[in-house]
Design a protein around this motif. Structure first.
Motif, mmCIF file in Angstrom:
data_model
loop_
_atom_site.group_PDB
_atom_site.id
_atom_site.type_symbol
_atom_site.label_atom_id
_atom_site.label_comp_id
_atom_site.label_asym_id
_atom_site.label_seq_id
_atom_site.Cartn_x
_atom_site.Cartn_y
_atom_site.Cartn_z
ATOM 1 N N GLN A 79 0.809 -1.233 0.000
ATOM 2 C CA GLN A 79 0.000 0.000 0.000
ATOM 3 C C GLN A 79 0.837 1.275 0.000
ATOM 4 O O GLN A 79 0.370 2.329 -0.400
ATOM 5 N N TRP A 125 6.675 7.302 14.836
ATOM 6 C CA TRP A 125 6.494 5.877 14.538
ATOM 7 C C TRP A 125 5.023 5.485 14.567
ATOM 8 O O TRP A 125 4.656 4.416 14.126
ATOM 9 N N GLY A 141 5.214 0.988 3.629
ATOM 10 C CA GLY A 141 5.982 1.294 2.426
ATOM 11 C C GLY A 141 6.825 0.080 2.093
ATOM 12 O O GLY A 141 6.766 -0.946 2.797
ATOM 13 N N TRP A 189 5.875 -1.181 19.626
ATOM 14 C CA TRP A 189 6.795 -1.289 18.489
ATOM 15 C C TRP A 189 7.064 -2.731 18.098
ATOM 16 O O TRP A 189 7.582 -2.971 17.029
HETATM 17 C C1 LIG Z 1 10.460 2.177 16.441
HETATM 18 C C2 LIG Z 1 10.589 0.719 16.131
HETATM 19 C C3 LIG Z 1 11.785 0.063 16.366
HETATM 20 C C4 LIG Z 1 11.900 -1.306 16.111
HETATM 21 N N1 LIG Z 1 13.092 -1.923 16.341
HETATM 22 C C5 LIG Z 1 13.205 -3.255 16.138
HETATM 23 C C6 LIG Z 1 14.432 -3.914 16.375
HETATM 24 O O1 LIG Z 1 15.431 -3.306 16.744
HETATM 25 N N2 LIG Z 1 14.488 -5.259 16.164
HETATM 26 C C7 LIG Z 1 13.404 -5.978 15.759
HETATM 27 O O2 LIG Z 1 13.495 -7.198 15.632
HETATM 28 N N3 LIG Z 1 12.225 -5.357 15.504
HETATM 29 C C8 LIG Z 1 12.105 -4.024 15.671
HETATM 30 N N4 LIG Z 1 10.923 -3.390 15.401
HETATM 31 C C9 LIG Z 1 9.798 -4.206 14.932
HETATM 32 C C10 LIG Z 1 9.870 -4.531 13.435
HETATM 33 O O3 LIG Z 1 9.850 -3.356 12.689
HETATM 34 C C11 LIG Z 1 8.694 -5.435 13.091
HETATM 35 O O4 LIG Z 1 8.787 -6.592 13.909
HETATM 36 C C12 LIG Z 1 8.636 -5.929 11.660
HETATM 37 O O5 LIG Z 1 8.812 -4.916 10.723
HETATM 38 C C13 LIG Z 1 7.270 -6.577 11.445
HETATM 39 O O6 LIG Z 1 7.267 -7.236 10.206
HETATM 40 P P1 LIG Z 1 5.907 -7.621 9.507
HETATM 41 O O7 LIG Z 1 6.253 -8.370 8.284
HETATM 42 O O8 LIG Z 1 5.007 -8.241 10.500
HETATM 43 O O9 LIG Z 1 5.216 -6.226 9.110
HETATM 44 P P2 LIG Z 1 5.762 -4.893 8.465
HETATM 45 O O10 LIG Z 1 7.220 -4.879 8.362
HETATM 46 O O11 LIG Z 1 5.104 -3.787 9.224
HETATM 47 O O12 LIG Z 1 5.178 -4.949 6.983
HETATM 48 C C14 LIG Z 1 3.797 -4.941 6.699
HETATM 49 C C15 LIG Z 1 3.579 -4.284 5.336
HETATM 50 O O13 LIG Z 1 2.251 -4.593 4.874
HETATM 51 C C16 LIG Z 1 1.720 -3.461 4.215
HETATM 52 N N5 LIG Z 1 0.264 -3.535 4.236
HETATM 53 C C17 LIG Z 1 -0.557 -3.538 5.324
HETATM 54 N N6 LIG Z 1 -1.851 -3.603 4.932
HETATM 55 C C18 LIG Z 1 -1.847 -3.634 3.578
HETATM 56 C C19 LIG Z 1 -2.868 -3.688 2.601
HETATM 57 N N7 LIG Z 1 -4.188 -3.726 2.939
HETATM 58 N N8 LIG Z 1 -2.526 -3.705 1.289
HETATM 59 C C20 LIG Z 1 -1.207 -3.669 0.915
HETATM 60 N N9 LIG Z 1 -0.199 -3.592 1.803
HETATM 61 C C21 LIG Z 1 -0.509 -3.590 3.128
HETATM 62 C C22 LIG Z 1 2.252 -2.296 5.035
HETATM 63 O O14 LIG Z 1 2.196 -1.084 4.286
HETATM 64 C C23 LIG Z 1 3.672 -2.756 5.382
HETATM 65 O O15 LIG Z 1 4.611 -2.289 4.432
HETATM 66 C C24 LIG Z 1 10.790 -2.025 15.610
HETATM 67 C C25 LIG Z 1 9.591 -1.354 15.343
HETATM 68 C C26 LIG Z 1 9.486 0.004 15.599
HETATM 69 C C27 LIG Z 1 8.189 0.690 15.306
#
Ligand SMILES: Cc1cc2nc3c(=O)[nH]c(=O)nc-3n(C[C@H](O)[C@H](O)[C@H](O)COP(=O)(O)OP(=O)(O)OC[C@H]3O[C@@H](n4cnc5c(N)ncnc54)[C@H](O)[C@@H]3O)c2cc1C
Length: 553
Positions: free
Chosen positions: A37, A63, A87, A471
């Protein structure tokens, strides 16, 4: 539908889990389309490069999407503040890159205590170990091998990140007490890899890394996935996952730049939209045959949300520690209190992670805990004593997966495409409150042993009286052992729809007491390998097999 296209595997979400899935599948020649998205965000456009970087990270670059309100974001309602980025790269676009692994004991918490419906993972650490290694090699982990508190790990791509004076200081404190500690693994290059440069210790990693040293998936996984031919479509917000005859058939998405709707038809659909976006989409995909949402016949979609119980502890010492230099994630950690000891009055445990600081504005504005420098008389004296004399210790606890901590749909509020937003509810369990209180005392003990401490402050338990900071968003579509206790089987395959997989942090059964991304990506790589090897079976399967008879690779 105006336009449609066809693919073998449709991946929804280009973040941590979605990128790892897309790359691994396409390595094996599978035709992959990924819908995201958000858009690309060049690392030079991150707040790291802004003049007012220390302030912008709190405002335009918060964030929390409700504060930031980019058009690609969707707001959330409820009592919690889930932090995420939307993103190419997902929430890794602003993560710190701390890269610990779960421990073997983390996969057996149902047997260990089973509190509040905690279940065992359907897989073990040993099942996941090869996939941790594959993923580590992709991202280029910085590591020192030999941690006696964890199973052996392969050599890193480069040596561990520099601990600096902050690391040496707190390391001495832990030594003084005879507690375990070890230099942290980080997803930050300490040696050049492909087109990514090594870390130069400039700090503020969460504001984006202009050197591409931090392994956000836009610079680690995506260039390789695109070279493999993955069709990545940005600004493509998925509205519904479509089905026919008990199987997923693809998804309908809205092009956020034109508002036009299109359909992608696929033989297999993989959902990786994170622990808020994934249950949201499953619930929004309610349709004939799935009145309560997709993959939700047992009502578990959205439940068992975990954030990690948390406390930031700021300590100021009587000597300069130059914490504004060096990587922002933990430089070292202690897991002395990781395992359950019932005599403490709670189950589970915590990590004590030692981190660095930011710059002068952050120091004056209260560092991590709101300890603000006084205005007027006394400012200079306070500032001279505090700036660069600081060490951060964060207590990261394993929170219980509680069924009532959950994501539902709030029909009263919509995003910029008119889709209803998620409502996020989280109450900290009494067990987790006790755990963090006890952990705060241990953090203080370590700082005082490192001493002399001239000042200290704490965020208190979690947020200010509310849920912990969100987070690390985990759970909500957990993998489990039976169709009654979980949303997916041990291969991340939903029990209700056999060709629908979930491979993001929502699939984590429990959250451990460490950062989750290395684990969720290892799970995603493992599921990708399964899909690749069993492609023909999955595309003709009409019922998800039980874990007992689920075929191996
Ligand atoms: C401030 C901060 C610091 C962090 N530091 C760490 C760290 O040091 N170490 C660590 O292990 N983790 C850390 N994290 C956590 C880490 O960022 C997440 O665990 C990880 O990115 C989650 O992965 P994910 O695949 O679940 O989702 P995400 O990486 O969030 O990806 C999900 C994607 O799906 C897309 N999406 C959602 N809905 C739709 C839709 N309807 N249509 C199309 N696209 C969609 C979103 O746009 C997004 O790009 C941190 C998080 C934050 C906020």
């Amino acid at each position: 539908m105006a336009t449609h296209s066809e693919t073998d595997v449709l991946v929804i979400g280009a973040g941590a889990g979605g990128a790892a899935m897309s790359k691994r599948l396409s390595d094996g020649g599978v035709k992959v389309t990924c819908l995201e998205q958000g858009d690309w965000l060049h690392p030079m456009n991150h707040p790291h490069m802004y003049d007012g970087w220390e302030l912008e990270r709190l405002r335009t670059w918060s964030w929390h999407p409700n504060v930031r309100m980019f058009p690609e974001d969707y707001p959330t309602t409820g009592n919690a503040a889930p932090m995420m980025m939307n993103g190419v790269g997902g929430s890794t676009l602003h993560y710190a890159g701390a890269w610990p692994r779960f421990k073997p004991v983390d996969f057996r918490k149902g047997t260990e205590h089973g509190l509040e419906g905690t279940i065992d993972w359907p897989i073990s650490y040993e099942d996941l170990e090869p996939f941790y290694a594959i993923n580590d090699a992709e991202i280029g982990v910085a590591r020192r091998v030999g941690d006696p508190g964890n199973p052996p790990r392969p050599e890193g791509w480069g040596p561990a990140s520099r601990g600096g004076k902050v690391g040496r200081k707190m390391g001495r404190g832990f030594d003084e007490l005879g507690w375990h500690w070890w230099p942290a693994d980080n997803a930050i290059l300490t040696r050049e890899k492909n087109n990514r440069m090594a870390c130069n210790d400039c700090g503020f990693c969460l504001g984006g890394c202009p050197r591409h040293a931090i392994a956000s998936t836009d610079v680690s996984y995506w260039p390789k996935a695109l070279a493999n031919g993955v069709d990545l479509r940005v600004n493509a917000r998925v509205e519904t996952i479509t089905t026919a005859n008990g199987r997923a058939t693809g998804a309908v998405y809205i092009d956020r730049t034109t508002g036009a709707r299109s359909e992608v038809r696929a033989k297999i659909v993989v959902l990786a939209a994170n622990s808020i976006g994934t249950p949201r989409l499953l619930l929004l995909s309610a349709q004939k045959g799935y009145p309560d949402g997709l993959a939700n016949s047992n009502g578990l979609v959205g439940t068992h949300l975990m954030f990690h119980s948390w406390s930031f502890e700021d300590y100021w010492f009587d000597e300069p520690l130059e914490g504004f230099k060096g990587p922002e994630p933990a430089v070292l950690y202690s897991q002395e209190f990781y395992d359950t000891d019932p005599s403490r009055g709670f189950v589970n445990g915590f990590s004590l992670q030692v981190g660095t600081a930011l710059g002068a504005a952050n120091s004056a504005l209260g560092t991590n805990t709101g300890k603000i420098a006084p205005w007027g008389a006394g400012h200079r004296e306070f500032f001279n004593k505090h700036f660069a004399h600081h060490a951060l210790v964060y207590v990261q606890g394993e929170d219980l997966p509680v069924r009532t901590n959950r994501v539902t749909i709030d029909p009263a509020v919509v995003d910029s495409s008119g889709l209803p937003v998620p409502h996020v509810h989280y109450d900290l369990h009494e067990n987790d409150r006790r755990l963090i209180t006890w952990g705060q005392e241990r953090a203080r003990e370590a700082a005082e042993a490192a001493g002399p401490v001239i000042d200290m402050a704490t965020t208190g338990i979690g947020g200010v009286g509310g849920p912990p900071p969100g987070w690390h968003i985990m759970g909500t579509c957990r993998m489990g052992n039976t169709p009654e206790d979980s949303v997916t089987n041990k291969w991340n395959q939903t029990w209700d729809v056999p060709n629908l997989f979930i491979t993001d942090a929502s699939s984590l059964t429990t959250g451990a007491a460490v950062n989750p991304t290395s684990t969720l990506q290892a799970v995603s790589v493992r599921a990708a390998e399964y899909i690749k090897r069993r492609f023909a079976d999955i595309t003709s399967q009409t019922k998800t097999p039980s874990n007992a008879d689920a075929p191996d690779f």
